[in-house]
Each structure stands twice: as structure tokens, then as C-alpha cells.
Scaffold this active site. Structure first.
Site, PDB file in Angstrom:
ATOM      1  NE  ARG A 181      17.163  28.951   2.514  1.00 55.40           N
ATOM      2  CZ  ARG A 181      17.134  29.573   1.504  1.00 55.40           C
ATOM      3  NH1 ARG A 181      18.037  30.040   0.912  1.00 55.40           N
ATOM      4  NH2 ARG A 181      16.085  29.248   0.375  1.00 55.40           N
TER       5      ARG A 181
ATOM      6  NE  ARG B 240      15.581  34.476  -0.868  1.00 54.54           N
ATOM      7  CZ  ARG B 240      14.972  33.220  -1.111  1.00 54.54           C
ATOM      8  NH1 ARG B 240      14.181  32.902  -2.029  1.00 54.54           N
ATOM      9  NH2 ARG B 240      14.557  32.317   0.072  1.00 54.54           N
TER      10      ARG B 240
ATOM     11  CE  LYS C 117      10.991  24.637  -2.914  1.00 55.12           C
ATOM     12  NZ  LYS C 117      12.531  24.743  -2.622  1.00 55.12           N
TER      13      LYS C 117
ATOM     14  NE  ARG D 272      17.283  32.654  -4.280  1.00 54.20           N
ATOM     15  CZ  ARG D 272      16.509  31.586  -4.098  1.00 54.20           C
ATOM     16  NH1 ARG D 272      15.791  30.936  -5.119  1.00 54.20           N
ATOM     17  NH2 ARG D 272      16.520  30.921  -2.915  1.00 54.20           N
TER      18      ARG D 272
ATOM     19  NE  ARG E 114      11.395  24.693   3.278  1.00 52.88           N
ATOM     20  CZ  ARG E 114      11.213  25.510   2.375  1.00 52.88           C
ATOM     21  NH1 ARG E 114      10.065  25.960   1.960  1.00 52.88           N
ATOM     22  NH2 ARG E 114      12.295  26.247   1.814  1.00 52.88           N
TER      23      ARG E 114
HETATM   24  P1  AMP Z   1      11.804  29.245   0.279  1.00 51.87           P
HETATM   25  O1  AMP Z   1      11.318  30.409  -0.611  1.00 51.87           O
HETATM   26  O2  AMP Z   1      10.680  28.427   0.160  1.00 51.87           O
HETATM   27  O3  AMP Z   1      12.923  28.854   0.303  1.00 51.87           O
HETATM   28  O4  AMP Z   1      11.429  29.872   1.910  1.00 51.87           O
HETATM   29  C1  AMP Z   1      12.449  30.600   2.400  1.00 51.87           C
HETATM   30  C2  AMP Z   1      12.304  30.701   4.050  1.00 51.87           C
HETATM   31  O5  AMP Z   1      10.960  30.629   4.311  1.00 51.87           O
HETATM   32  C3  AMP Z   1      12.616  29.186   4.509  1.00 51.87           C
HETATM   33  O6  AMP Z   1      14.157  29.192   4.492  1.00 51.87           O
HETATM   34  C4  AMP Z   1      12.217  28.945   5.881  1.00 51.87           C
HETATM   35  O7  AMP Z   1      12.862  29.914   6.906  1.00 51.87           O
HETATM   36  C5  AMP Z   1      10.999  29.906   5.444  1.00 51.87           C
HETATM   37  N1  AMP Z   1       9.968  28.729   5.194  1.00 51.87           N
HETATM   38  C6  AMP Z   1       9.198  28.587   3.831  1.00 51.87           C
HETATM   39  N2  AMP Z   1       8.456  27.706   3.818  1.00 51.87           N
HETATM   40  C7  AMP Z   1       8.444  27.287   5.051  1.00 51.87           C
HETATM   41  C8  AMP Z   1       7.684  25.783   5.702  1.00 51.87           C
HETATM   42  N3  AMP Z   1       6.751  25.239   4.820  1.00 51.87           N
HETATM   43  N4  AMP Z   1       8.126  25.589   6.980  1.00 51.87           N
HETATM   44  C9  AMP Z   1       8.934  26.423   7.619  1.00 51.87           C
HETATM   45  N5  AMP Z   1       9.768  27.541   7.079  1.00 51.87           N
HETATM   46  C10 AMP Z   1       9.172  27.732   5.718  1.00 51.87           C
END
Ligand code: AMP
Length: 187
Positions: A144, A133, A13, A127, A88
Site C-alpha cells: 500500500r 484489519r 488521515k 493498528r 488516489r
Molecule cells: P483507506 O482506508 O483509505 O486506507 O482505504 C483502504 C483500501 O480501500 C485501500 O487500500 C484500497 O484498496 C481501497 N480504496 C480506498 N480508497 C480508494 C480509492 N480512492 N481508489 C481505489 N481504492 C481505494
């Protein structure tokens, strides 16, 4: 153009959103990136978010929604955006609709990247090695993916019912996936 990009963690993404937002000339708004920036800067928001992120859990809706509300109010988002990683949850879908309706606008498209789960786990673990990370160790990765399947994947049904959803095969080279997304968006 107002677009949401969805897909499980590791679907590519972030990579696609960066390229596609450039082509569409709209800002790429990634909630994960905003949380990570806050974590690095040591803000209060960052401290709150980190507890959830490190466990692979979602940051609470009220925290996430307030952050997105602020970001979408910035002038550069008035003509369009590509949202990556938001919404989400069902509550976030409702909030986003309300934020846009308050401005007399609405979403144009929701793109869902679909991938093979084994491939995704392999990508995420790679990654973790490259970027260090802290939310990419195997147990957290599985958590996740589970959360995505339980809470986020079902949201695509409501977008499909509204005629907004396009499903795109996220497997293959970065360029070929970008081409598929752009042609689905009519570009
Ligand atoms: P991502 O980089 O989009 O995978 O986001 C990394 C982490 O940020 C996720 O695993 C969540 O802990 C938090 N996060 C990102 N976007 C959201 C969202 N829309 N709602 C809740 N937590 C989020």
C-alpha cells in the site's frame, strides 16, 4: 468548504478527517470506510472491493468513481465535504474535477499529511493488532505504501500547480496536527 485530505496509509488521515470535518461542519467522506461498510454488509460492491483491498491494491477506478459520484450527489455534500482517501489516481483526479464542474463548484484546498515512512509502518502494524484489519499485515502494508508513492503522491504536483495544495507535517500529537490543518484552512 470542499477539501481533499491526502497522505500515505497510516498518516492519520482518518483520525484527522473525523475531527476536522466536525469543526468545518461538512461530511467526512472516506472511500475506505464506504468500502469497509460494504464488505461488512456483504454487498456486491463489498465483494468486489475486498479482493483488491486484501491485496493492498486499489479498487478499479470505474468502481470507485461511481461510488464517489453517488455519495457526492447526496444532499449533505452539496455545501461541502472533506474527502479522505480519494482521489488516489490520475483518472480519479479528472473524475472529481468533472463531478464538481458539473455542479459549478470546485475544490478549495488539498491537504497532504507528510510523515516518516518507518513511523507509518509501525503505526499500521499497531493498528492491525488493535483492529484486526486484514489489509494491515506487513507485506500488504508495504504494497500500500508503494502504491501511494507510485500513483498517489505524484498527484500532489498537479494540485500544487493549481495553487490548491497545503503540506502539513503529520507527526506529533493528534491535537497539534489538527491545529496545523485548521490554521492552514484558515479556521
Ligand atoms: P483507506 O482506508 O483509505 O486506507 O482505504 C483502504 C483500501 O480501500 C485501500 O487500500 C484500497 O484498496 C481501497 N480504496 C480506498 N480508497 C480508494 C480509492 N480512492 N481508489 C481505489 N481504492 C481505494
Amino acid at each position: 468548504m470542499r477539501v481533499v485530505l491526502m497522505g500515505p496509509p497510516g498518516a492519520g488521515k482518518g483520525t484527522q478527517a473525523a475531527v476536522v470535518s466536525g469543526k468545518l461542519a461538512v461530511p467526512h467522506i472516506s472511500t475506505g470506510d464506504i468500502f469497509r461498510a460494504n464488505v461488512s454488509e456483504g454487498t456486491e460492491l463489498g465483494r468486489t472491493a475486498k479482493r483488491y483491498m486484501d491485496a493492498g491494491d486499489y479498487v478499479p477506478d470505474e468502481v470507485t468513481n461511481a461510488m464517489v459520484r453517488d455519495r457526492l450527489a447526496a444532499p449533505d455534500a452539496s455545501a461541502g465535504f472533506l474527502l479522505d482517501g480519494y482521489p488516489r489516481t490520475t483518472a480519479q483526479v479528472g473524475e472529481l474535477d468533472d463531478m464538481l464542474a458539473a455542479r459549478g463548484t470546485s475544490l478549495d484546498h488539498v491537504v497532504e499529511l507528510t510523515v516518516d515512512v518507518d513511523e507509518v509502518v509501525a503505526r499500521l502494524l499497531a493498528r492491525a493488532q488493535e483492529q484486526g484489519r486484514s489489509d494491515d499485515d506487513e507485506q500488504v502494508v508495504r504494497r500500500r505504501l508503494e502504491l501511494y508513492a507510485e500513483q498517489t503522491a505524484p498527484l500532489t504536483d498537479s494540485y500544487a500547480a493549481r495553487g490548491l495544495l497545503v503540506r502539513i507535517d503529520g507527526m506529533g500529537s493528534i491535537d497539534s496536527v489538527t491545529d496545523r490543518i485548521l490554521s492552514a484552512l484558515g479556521g
